[in-house]
Design an enzyme around this catalytic site. Structure first.
Site, PDB file in Angstrom:
ATOM      1  N   CYS A 165     -46.442   1.035   6.790  1.00 44.57           N
ATOM      2  CA  CYS A 165     -46.175   1.566   5.454  1.00 44.57           C
ATOM      3  C   CYS A 165     -46.732   2.987   5.328  1.00 44.57           C
ATOM      4  O   CYS A 165     -47.901   3.220   5.659  1.00 44.57           O
ATOM      5  CB  CYS A 165     -46.811   0.655   4.400  1.00 44.57           C
ATOM      6  SG  CYS A 165     -46.659   1.292   2.714  1.00 44.57           S
TER       7      CYS A 165
ATOM      8  N   SER B 263       0.846  -1.185   0.000  1.00 40.18           N
ATOM      9  CA  SER B 263       0.000   0.000   0.000  1.00 40.18           C
ATOM     10  C   SER B 263       0.885   1.240   0.000  1.00 40.18           C
ATOM     11  O   SER B 263       2.095   1.152   0.234  1.00 40.18           O
ATOM     12  CB  SER B 263      -0.908  -0.003   1.227  1.00 40.18           C
ATOM     13  OG  SER B 263      -0.129   0.024   2.404  1.00 40.18           O
TER      14      SER B 263
ATOM     15  N   CYS C 241     -43.060  -3.625   3.031  1.00 37.96           N
ATOM     16  CA  CYS C 241     -44.520  -3.650   3.099  1.00 37.96           C
ATOM     17  C   CYS C 241     -44.972  -4.873   2.303  1.00 37.96           C
ATOM     18  O   CYS C 241     -44.613  -5.024   1.135  1.00 37.96           O
ATOM     19  CB  CYS C 241     -45.099  -2.374   2.491  1.00 37.96           C
ATOM     20  SG  CYS C 241     -46.889  -2.455   2.224  1.00 37.96           S
TER      21      CYS C 241
ATOM     22  N   LYS D 226      -5.475   9.053  -8.468  1.00 37.50           N
ATOM     23  CA  LYS D 226      -5.655   7.881  -7.587  1.00 37.50           C
ATOM     24  C   LYS D 226      -7.086   7.372  -7.773  1.00 37.50           C
ATOM     25  O   LYS D 226      -8.024   7.926  -7.218  1.00 37.50           O
ATOM     26  CB  LYS D 226      -5.388   8.252  -6.131  1.00 37.50           C
ATOM     27  CG  LYS D 226      -5.411   7.069  -5.182  1.00 37.50           C
ATOM     28  CD  LYS D 226      -5.051   7.505  -3.769  1.00 37.50           C
ATOM     29  CE  LYS D 226      -5.040   6.303  -2.827  1.00 37.50           C
ATOM     30  NZ  LYS D 226      -6.364   5.681  -2.700  1.00 37.50           N
TER      31      LYS D 226
ATOM     32  N   LYS E 124      -4.607  12.349  -0.443  1.00 36.51           N
ATOM     33  CA  LYS E 124      -6.026  12.015  -0.527  1.00 36.51           C
ATOM     34  C   LYS E 124      -6.875  13.259  -0.309  1.00 36.51           C
ATOM     35  O   LYS E 124      -6.651  14.017   0.637  1.00 36.51           O
ATOM     36  CB  LYS E 124      -6.388  10.931   0.493  1.00 36.51           C
ATOM     37  CG  LYS E 124      -5.713   9.595   0.200  1.00 36.51           C
ATOM     38  CD  LYS E 124      -6.134   8.512   1.163  1.00 36.51           C
ATOM     39  CE  LYS E 124      -7.493   7.961   0.837  1.00 36.51           C
ATOM     40  NZ  LYS E 124      -7.832   6.788   1.654  1.00 36.51           N
TER      41      LYS E 124
ATOM     42  N   ASP F 139     -10.470   5.318  -7.544  1.00 35.98           N
ATOM     43  CA  ASP F 139     -11.176   4.702  -6.424  1.00 35.98           C
ATOM     44  C   ASP F 139     -11.808   3.402  -6.909  1.00 35.98           C
ATOM     45  O   ASP F 139     -12.978   3.354  -7.282  1.00 35.98           O
ATOM     46  CB  ASP F 139     -12.241   5.661  -5.888  1.00 35.98           C
ATOM     47  CG  ASP F 139     -12.751   5.235  -4.519  1.00 35.98           C
ATOM     48  OD1 ASP F 139     -12.121   4.357  -3.897  1.00 35.98           O
ATOM     49  OD2 ASP F 139     -13.778   5.770  -4.075  1.00 35.98           O
TER      50      ASP F 139
ATOM     51  N   TYR G  53      -1.108   1.181 -14.163  1.00 35.87           N
ATOM     52  CA  TYR G  53      -0.251   2.229 -13.599  1.00 35.87           C
ATOM     53  C   TYR G  53       1.138   1.763 -13.165  1.00 35.87           C
ATOM     54  O   TYR G  53       1.935   2.574 -12.690  1.00 35.87           O
ATOM     55  CB  TYR G  53      -0.941   2.935 -12.434  1.00 35.87           C
ATOM     56  CG  TYR G  53      -1.427   2.026 -11.318  1.00 35.87           C
ATOM     57  CD1 TYR G  53      -0.544   1.357 -10.482  1.00 35.87           C
ATOM     58  CD2 TYR G  53      -2.782   1.863 -11.085  1.00 35.87           C
ATOM     59  CE1 TYR G  53      -0.980   0.542  -9.465  1.00 35.87           C
ATOM     60  CE2 TYR G  53      -3.249   1.052 -10.067  1.00 35.87           C
ATOM     61  CZ  TYR G  53      -2.340   0.405  -9.255  1.00 35.87           C
ATOM     62  OH  TYR G  53      -2.792  -0.416  -8.243  1.00 35.87           O
TER      63      TYR G  53
ATOM     64  N   CYS H 264     -49.855   2.732   2.578  1.00 35.35           N
ATOM     65  CA  CYS H 264     -51.097   1.961   2.758  1.00 35.35           C
ATOM     66  C   CYS H 264     -51.372   1.583   4.205  1.00 35.35           C
ATOM     67  O   CYS H 264     -52.425   1.015   4.507  1.00 35.35           O
ATOM     68  CB  CYS H 264     -51.071   0.708   1.887  1.00 35.35           C
ATOM     69  SG  CYS H 264     -49.849  -0.518   2.407  1.00 35.35           S
TER      70      CYS H 264
ATOM     71  N   GLU I  85      -0.109  10.947 -10.805  1.00 38.39           N
ATOM     72  CA  GLU I  85      -1.180  10.128 -11.380  1.00 38.39           C
ATOM     73  C   GLU I  85      -2.452  10.311 -10.568  1.00 38.39           C
ATOM     74  O   GLU I  85      -2.389  10.537  -9.353  1.00 38.39           O
ATOM     75  CB  GLU I  85      -0.790   8.649 -11.366  1.00 38.39           C
ATOM     76  CG  GLU I  85       0.496   8.332 -12.104  1.00 38.39           C
ATOM     77  CD  GLU I  85       0.992   6.920 -11.856  1.00 38.39           C
ATOM     78  OE1 GLU I  85       2.071   6.593 -12.376  1.00 38.39           O
ATOM     79  OE2 GLU I  85       0.309   6.151 -11.137  1.00 38.39           O
TER      80      GLU I  85
ATOM     81  N   LYS J 235       5.003   9.602  -7.574  1.00 38.65           N
ATOM     82  CA  LYS J 235       6.073   8.602  -7.622  1.00 38.65           C
ATOM     83  C   LYS J 235       7.365   9.229  -8.144  1.00 38.65           C
ATOM     84  O   LYS J 235       7.320  10.076  -9.045  1.00 38.65           O
ATOM     85  CB  LYS J 235       5.689   7.438  -8.557  1.00 38.65           C
ATOM     86  CG  LYS J 235       4.448   6.672  -8.157  1.00 38.65           C
ATOM     87  CD  LYS J 235       4.032   5.701  -9.249  1.00 38.65           C
ATOM     88  CE  LYS J 235       2.734   4.984  -8.897  1.00 38.65           C
ATOM     89  NZ  LYS J 235       2.210   4.191 -10.023  1.00 38.65           N
TER      90      LYS J 235
ATOM     91  N   CYS K 262     -50.925  -1.765  -2.175  1.00 39.06           N
ATOM     92  CA  CYS K 262     -50.111  -0.590  -1.861  1.00 39.06           C
ATOM     93  C   CYS K 262     -49.830   0.175  -3.154  1.00 39.06           C
ATOM     94  O   CYS K 262     -49.189  -0.365  -4.062  1.00 39.06           O
ATOM     95  CB  CYS K 262     -48.809  -1.038  -1.196  1.00 39.06           C
ATOM     96  SG  CYS K 262     -47.745   0.311  -0.660  1.00 39.06           S
TER      97      CYS K 262
END
Length: 670
Positions: free
Chosen positions: A406, A83, A424, A115, A312, A117, A225, A409, A113, A288, A430
């Site tokens: 609900c 990591s 429900c 990052k 981040k 997700d 990457y 209804c 670069e 990097k 409903c």
């Protein structure tokens, strides 16, 4: 603070953070934001440094990634998937830059670069061919998900170049574009399933599916990457990125080569705003050192490289007022709480509502009426309340309690054991369920009825023209009432009635999907149609018989049994039968290629390299064999591929059923 209190706090943090890791990596359902997680992890790290005797060997500070699952083959990484150290502030980046200068001098470059997700992946190529794809797992070993990765169009199976080394490993990130996420999550909600919080979770959950055909239906993408080779093919990281791009790999076009830390910070500031214009999520920037020789000189810590760091972005969040909590009832009866907020600008859009997911979320937040809340919209495309500002809570305000009945209804809500969603059960009375069910039935993936749309169905319901799916097939009797509807003339009515009539030609699996049975999606409807042949067999099938059908699990089987246990549903099916809809599969006349498999029965399970399961099924039937829906004493052979379900394997072994490969099957035919 006493020593015993410190130990208790450290143990509690270890337990909590390990659970969050499990939720994130294995379940793909995080319950905490990155910033909050990183704060807790930093606190634990500081406590461990100050109190090394109390440090737990299972502490998340000693781990690189998350966990491996039990559903895939475990593979050891040749090069550990470490990591990156991360930070949320600029001073840490300047300190990082200073450490680099002290170690290697002033003559170096950075590569910046985005990052992504998503889900980290390691791809191994031999002689230009993709031979293995492995998830990060715990950093030293991960899950072999090769068949699933091969469904992604931007991951080449074979590279067409003579310039690449014979053997190399390449790292990348698998992700899902925001538009695809929203579309697929809407389908998930339609089935009464809990929606994923963000595209990262959806991508991770998809890669860990057992059926690669299902993975192929979910549009994933990937960026490359980093390149690993046994010999130094290139002198710099930037050079290698350009090379792998020429080899046919998908490399992000926004990467930048820069000369100093000020350029790095300028890149970070640019993307802090521009990231919201991307079609995919990023949660930061990776920096990097460019030269491989300098990377080697700087080396590694136990967990991360000393030559790289990530900055981040803190998820965009604002403070606003919770005005009230309302509830939405979905087609399947799922009741979802929604926070109605005082309008506020967040990440470029005005936010008025935020999802609260379920009763657990309301309880976790400890919401009170009129609370001042923090709303986040980082990786979360759908705005989400992350916490309450307790300092601004007004005295005497009432706690928000989830509904018992609900909102549409009045029916008492149920919540099944192990599920987070309340339902429900009044699906025939409903209003939003009635309308939603008919809208689902006419949809493109179900009966595909031309001349009808969602708004028209709502109008018809409000005017009393439609109350059940079966009413569609008698609506021609109410032509006078139809003509009285504004903007609904003769031609519109003709198109609609033509579309309704044509829908009677739709095959059984489309009708079955159109019924809207909870958890029965398009693919499951096909499996059921093949497994039971007709609706009558399905209606009387036991739980055990349903589970024996390929890919039908306990939850789906229970939902089917519950559906056909209601007299109202059986009456609707009889009315639809009378209208002429197809409730049995159309048996095809097969001309046999040979009689080599006559009298033999087969079940096909798993994923195959050379054939699809449908191709194998066709081969078996074309040579006189019979496909069974499940494993039993009547079965002669189990044709097993990769990632086969463990329960099927266990049952086959228990019954001493021969387990053969697709190659062995072909030998039997030939």
């Amino acid at each position: 603070m006493s020593q015993s209190t410190v130990k208790e706090e450290m143990d509690a943090l270890v337990e909590e953070l390990n659970q969050h890791n499990y939720n994130y990596y294995v379940l793909a359902m995080p319950t905490i934001g990155d910033f909050e997680f990183d704060k807790k992890l930093k606190l634990l790290t500081e406590l461990e440094l100050a109190n090394p005797d109390f440090a737990d060997p299972n502490s998340p500070t000693q781990r690189v990634g998350g966990d491996i699952t039990k559903n895939f083959i475990t593979v050891q990484h040749k090069y550990p998937m470490l990591s990156l150290g991360n930070t949320y502030n600029e001073q840490d980046l300047r300190d990082f830059d200073e450490r680099i200068r002290k170690a290697i001098g002033d003559n170096f470059e950075y590569v910046c670069e985005l990052k992504f997700d998503g889900l980290s992946i390691s791809l191994t190529y031999q002689d230009g061919k993709l031979i293995r794809a492995v998830t990060r797992g715990d950093g030293t070993k991960g899950d072999d998900v090769t068949n699933n990765i091969k469904t992604i169009n931007t991951i080449p199976h074979q590279i067409k170049t003579d310039n690449a080394p014979e053997h190399f490993e390449i790292r990348g990130e698998i992700f899902m574009h925001k538009a695809a996420f929203l579309k697929l999550n809407a389908s998930r909600e339609e089935l009464g399933e809990i929606p994923y919080a963000n595209p990262r979770n959806f991508a991770s959950g998809t890669i860990k599916m057992q059926d690669s055909k299902e993975v192929a239906k979910r549009p994933l993408d990937g960026f490359i990457y980093f390149l690993y080779t046994d010999k130094n093919e290139f002198k710099t990281h930037w050079e290698s990125l350009n090379a792998v791009k020429d080899w046919g790999f998908h490399v992000c076009e926004h990467n930048r080569l820069v000369n100093n830390i000020d350029d790095v910070l300028a890149f970070i500031h640019h993307w802090e705003e521009e990231r919201f214009k991307l079609s995919y999520d990023i949660d930061g920037i990776v920096i990097k050192i460019n030269s491989y020789a300098q990377q080697q000189e700087l080396g590694f810590t136990a967990k991360s490289p000393r030559w790289a760091i990530s900055y981040k972005y803190k998820a965009a969040e604002v403070e606003t007022i919770l005005e009230k909590v309302t509830y939405q009832v979905g087609r399947t009866g799922a009741v979802t709480p929604v926070a109605n907020l005082k309008p506020v600008l967040l990440a470029g859009t005005t936010v008025k509502r935020a999802t609260l997911h379920n009763a657990n979320e309301i309880e976790r937040l400890d919401l009170h009426e009129g609370d001042t809340v923090f709303v986040e919209k980082g990786g979360e495309i759908i705005p989400k309340i992350i916490r309450v500002n307790l300092d601004k809570r007004l005295p005497g305000t009432e706690k928000v309690h989830y509904l018992h009945n609900c909102p549409e209804c009045g029916t008492e809500l149920i919540r099944k054991e192990g599920e987070a969603v309340h339902y429900c059960t009044n699906d025939e009375g409903c209003p939003p369920q009635i309308v939603g069910k008919i809208q689902h039935f006419i949809g493109r993936k179900a009966m595909n009825i031309d001349g009808l749309g969602d708004e028209t169905i709502e109008t018809f319901y409000k005017r009393g023209l439609l109350n059940h799916i079966s009413d569609l097939y008698t609506i021609y009797q109410k032509s006078d009432q139809l003509k009285s509807i504004e903007r609904f003339g003769e031609r519109s009515i003709e198109n609609m009635l033509g579309g309704i009539e044509k829908s009677k030609e739709m095959p059984f699996e489309k009708v079955l999907f159109g019924l809207g049975i909870r958890y029965v999606g398009e693919t499951i409807a096909k499996k059921l149609a093949i497994g039971v042949k007709n609706i009558d067999n399905l209606a009387k099938a036991t739980l055990e018989e349903l589970i024996a059908i390929d890919e039908i699990g306990q939850r789906i089987a229970e939902s089917i049994v519950e559906y056909f246990g209601k007299q109202e549903h059986l009456q609707q099916i009889e009315l639809l039968k009378s209208a002429g809809l197809r409730f049995e599969i159309e048996e095809k006349v097969i001309t046999l290629d040979s009689d080599s498999l006559i009298g033999k029965t087969f079940v096909i399970s798993g994923v195959f390299e050379a054939h699809s399961r449908e191709q194998l099924k066709g081969l078996i039937e074309a040579n006189g064999g019979k496909i069974l829906s499940g494993i039993s004493g009547k079965l002669d052979y189990l044709v097993a591929g990769d990632n086969m379900g463990p329960s099927k394997l266990e049952k086959a072994n228990k019954l001493n059923i021969p387990i053969i490969s697709d190659a062995e099957l072909l030998k039997m035919i030939n």
